[in-house]
Scaffold this motif. Structure first.
Motif, PDB file in Angstrom:
ATOM      1  N   VAL A 148      -6.280   7.361   3.290  1.00  9.05           N
ATOM      2  CA  VAL A 148      -5.349   7.286   2.343  1.00  9.05           C
ATOM      3  C   VAL A 148      -4.269   7.110   3.279  1.00  9.05           C
ATOM      4  O   VAL A 148      -3.586   6.728   3.427  1.00  9.05           O
ATOM      5  CB  VAL A 148      -5.210   8.517   0.964  1.00  9.05           C
ATOM      6  CG1 VAL A 148      -3.056   8.083   0.372  1.00  9.05           C
ATOM      7  CG2 VAL A 148      -6.604   8.363  -0.360  1.00  9.05           C
ATOM      8  N   SER A 149      -4.102   8.182   4.988  1.00 11.35           N
ATOM      9  CA  SER A 149      -3.251   7.896   5.600  1.00 11.35           C
ATOM     10  C   SER A 149      -3.055   6.568   5.681  1.00 11.35           C
ATOM     11  O   SER A 149      -2.124   6.256   6.689  1.00 11.35           O
ATOM     12  CB  SER A 149      -2.965   9.325   5.569  1.00 11.35           C
ATOM     13  OG  SER A 149      -2.892  10.807   5.809  1.00 11.35           O
ATOM     14  N   LYS A 150      -4.273   6.626   6.078  1.00  7.32           N
ATOM     15  CA  LYS A 150      -4.302   5.087   7.836  1.00  7.32           C
ATOM     16  C   LYS A 150      -4.102   3.847   7.164  1.00  7.32           C
ATOM     17  O   LYS A 150      -3.309   2.774   6.601  1.00  7.32           O
ATOM     18  CB  LYS A 150      -6.206   5.085   7.528  1.00  7.32           C
ATOM     19  CG  LYS A 150      -6.479   5.903   9.304  1.00  7.32           C
ATOM     20  CD  LYS A 150      -7.568   5.540   9.636  1.00  7.32           C
ATOM     21  CE  LYS A 150      -8.239   6.640  10.415  1.00  7.32           C
ATOM     22  NZ  LYS A 150      -9.606   6.573  10.603  1.00  7.32           N
ATOM     23  N   ILE A 151      -4.265   4.606   5.037  1.00  5.77           N
ATOM     24  CA  ILE A 151      -3.781   2.808   4.257  1.00  5.77           C
ATOM     25  C   ILE A 151      -2.717   2.431   3.933  1.00  5.77           C
ATOM     26  O   ILE A 151      -2.195   1.223   4.206  1.00  5.77           O
ATOM     27  CB  ILE A 151      -5.099   3.128   2.828  1.00  5.77           C
ATOM     28  CG1 ILE A 151      -6.070   2.554   3.266  1.00  5.77           C
ATOM     29  CG2 ILE A 151      -4.425   1.775   1.991  1.00  5.77           C
ATOM     30  CD1 ILE A 151      -6.859   3.318   1.651  1.00  5.77           C
ATOM     31  N   THR A 152      -1.704   3.601   3.848  1.00  7.58           N
ATOM     32  CA  THR A 152      -0.734   3.868   3.353  1.00  7.58           C
ATOM     33  C   THR A 152       0.185   3.690   4.746  1.00  7.58           C
ATOM     34  O   THR A 152       1.484   2.791   4.888  1.00  7.58           O
ATOM     35  CB  THR A 152      -0.012   5.113   2.730  1.00  7.58           C
ATOM     36  OG1 THR A 152      -0.802   6.225   3.338  1.00  7.58           O
ATOM     37  CG2 THR A 152      -0.775   5.592   1.428  1.00  7.58           C
ATOM     38  N   ALA A 153      -0.221   3.405   5.514  1.00  7.32           N
ATOM     39  CA  ALA A 153       0.636   4.003   7.509  1.00  7.32           C
ATOM     40  C   ALA A 153       0.020   2.253   7.242  1.00  7.32           C
ATOM     41  O   ALA A 153       0.823   1.325   8.058  1.00  7.32           O
ATOM     42  CB  ALA A 153      -0.276   4.160   8.142  1.00  7.32           C
ATOM     43  N   ARG A 154      -0.652   1.469   7.365  1.00  8.78           N
ATOM     44  CA  ARG A 154      -1.062   0.558   7.456  1.00  8.78           C
ATOM     45  C   ARG A 154      -0.419  -1.004   6.217  1.00  8.78           C
ATOM     46  O   ARG A 154       0.684  -1.406   7.175  1.00  8.78           O
ATOM     47  CB  ARG A 154      -2.122  -0.105   7.461  1.00  8.78           C
ATOM     48  CG  ARG A 154      -2.699  -1.479   7.444  1.00  8.78           C
ATOM     49  CD  ARG A 154      -3.936  -1.931   7.958  1.00  8.78           C
ATOM     50  NE  ARG A 154      -4.502  -1.545   8.854  1.00  8.78           N
ATOM     51  CZ  ARG A 154      -5.540  -1.731   9.901  1.00  8.78           C
ATOM     52  NH1 ARG A 154      -6.406  -2.973   9.061  1.00  8.78           N
ATOM     53  NH2 ARG A 154      -6.635  -0.853  10.856  1.00  8.78           N
ATOM     54  N   LEU A 155      -0.490  -0.158   5.222  1.00 11.73           N
ATOM     55  CA  LEU A 155       0.686  -0.597   4.273  1.00 11.73           C
ATOM     56  C   LEU A 155       2.275  -1.081   4.181  1.00 11.73           C
ATOM     57  O   LEU A 155       2.915  -1.516   4.239  1.00 11.73           O
ATOM     58  CB  LEU A 155      -0.283  -0.046   2.657  1.00 11.73           C
ATOM     59  CG  LEU A 155      -1.251  -0.731   1.839  1.00 11.73           C
ATOM     60  CD1 LEU A 155      -1.192   0.212   1.119  1.00 11.73           C
ATOM     61  CD2 LEU A 155      -1.304  -2.180   2.152  1.00 11.73           C
TER      62      LEU A 155
END
Length: 404
Positions: free
Chosen positions: A90-97
């Motif tokens: 989730v942290s990786k996804i939200t960072a990219r978003l």
């Protein structure tokens, strides 16, 4: 907040109806919990015409939760709990978003222990979609943000029988009038109009009352004229999609009574179009074998009987006929809810809701289950419902829906 970057929103490969092609498998970043990746250029789309493409199902899940959370936002921990993903993913996804401008901080929320949690929200202004309702006698165009909120609107008279060139040109100009109001990337244009038509190919069939449209490739014609990706669907399907996105439930029929009569069906949470995308031709079920001739060429269709009753001012009879068709639909599909919409219903909502509900109540009584009568309500969205749903034809794939 900056709009979608070129990396996030490169011209995506266009699917059968101008929609986002979905990858058969996730790439390395997706397996690690990554998010949006750029993919190839859109066939036939002019330079600068962008359609957001997502390879990651996980990213779509997160985006949809950010959307439904609204301005209050949602924490990463809640995202992990509701998606089943690891906190690291989730942290990786939200960072990219966040890097791509799709998500932003919405503040902090107290936690049961440790430091306050950062709350995230969708950034609606990061992208936009245009929704077009092309009716038999007018065109309505909406500019919507990623959350589906209406930012601008244009509407004008337009005769569907004026000829393909004239209709395409007038529709394109109406769309172009709104484009200066879109600060973020324009993802595409959704067009909804009376059927029957082929949603997958964007080709019209013999539109009731306008057989000259048979075989016309509306999607491709508008895409060439606008230089933007275009998706085409029936007005009732678009409206049903918009209602499903808004949370109306997983099992309902949307009945649209305006210049014609049709149905949008949501079954199992998704818009049901059928094997040839022709489902929902509700108005052309025959209920009187020796009835008046319908515009489709048959006799005694629900549409012909209902519109004839409206024309002579007998709204009670029109509602009874509509209810009879709805009862057939309920008996066939066992749906949970009937929603009514369209300009004719909007002119007398109480009469139509009560009339249709009475017929469904009689049906439940005959079955011996009077307490199980299917509820009937006025659909939300009003006169914008179809056009707003058309915008969701473009937006829905972004949030993981496969029925856009």
């Amino acid at each position: 907040m900056r709009p979608l970057s070129q990396r996030c929103c490169q011209s995506a490969s266009v699917g059968e109806n101008g929609g986002v092609n979905r990858a058969d498998r996730a790439d390395t970043a997706d397996r690690a919990g990554g998010g949006v990746t750029g993919i190839g250029s859109a066939a036939g789309a002019a330079a600068g015409a962008n359609l957001l493409a997502l390879r990651s199902h996980n990213t779509a899940l997160v985006l949809d939760l950010l959307r439904t959370a609204g301005t209050a936002g949602i924490s990463r921990l809640e995202l992990a709990e509701r998606t089943g993903l690891t906190p690291q993913a989730v942290s990786k996804i939200t960072a990219r978003l966040r890097a791509e401008g799709l998500a932003a901080e919405a503040g902090r929320r107290a936690s049961t222990g440790g430091k306050p949690r950062t709350v995230l929200r969708l950034e609606p202004a990061a992208g936009h979609a245009v929704g077009v309702h092309l009716d038999r006698d007018e065109v309505r165009v909406l500019l919507c943000d990623l959350a589906g909120a209406v930012l601008a609107e244009a509407r004008s008279a337009l005769h569907l029988g004026a000829g393909a060139d004239a209709v395409v040109e007038r529709t394109a100009r109406q769309v172009e009038e709104l484009l200066p109001g879109a600060p973020g990337a324009l993802l595409g244009v959704g067009v909804a109009l009376p059927g029957p038509l082929d949603h997958a190919r964007g080709v019209l069939h013999r539109v009731t009352g306008f057989p000259e449209w048979d075989g016309f490739p509306l999607r491709d014609a508008l895409a060439r004229r606008l230089g933007r990706p275009v998706v085409v669907d029936k007005d009732t399907n678009a409206a049903a999609l918009g209602l499903a996105v808004a949370g109306e439930g997983d099992s309902f029929a949307y009945l649209h009574l305006g210049t014609g009569l049709g149905a949008g069906l949501v079954i199992g949470g998704s818009v049901h179009r059928g094997a040839r995308t022709g489902a929902g031709e509700f108005g052309h079920q025959v209920i009187q074998l020796d009835g008046p001739v319908c515009g489709c060429g048959a006799r005694g269709c629900v549409e012909a009987l209902c519109l004839a009753a409206v024309a002579r001012g007998d709204l009670a009879e029109a509602a009874r006929v509509l209810g009879t068709g709805a009862a057939n639909l309920v008996g066939l599909l066992d749906i949970d809810l009937v929603l009514l919409g369209g300009r004719t219903v909007a002119a007398a909502p109480g009469e139509f809701v009560a009339g249709v509900a009475a017929v469904l109540g009689e049906r439940a009584h005959r079955k011996g289950t009077p307490g199980d009568a299917i509820p009937v309500r006025l659909a939300t969205g009003g006169s914008r419902g179809v056009a707003r749903g058309a915008a969701h034809l473009v937006l829905a794939p972004l949030f993981g829906r496969r029925d856009g």
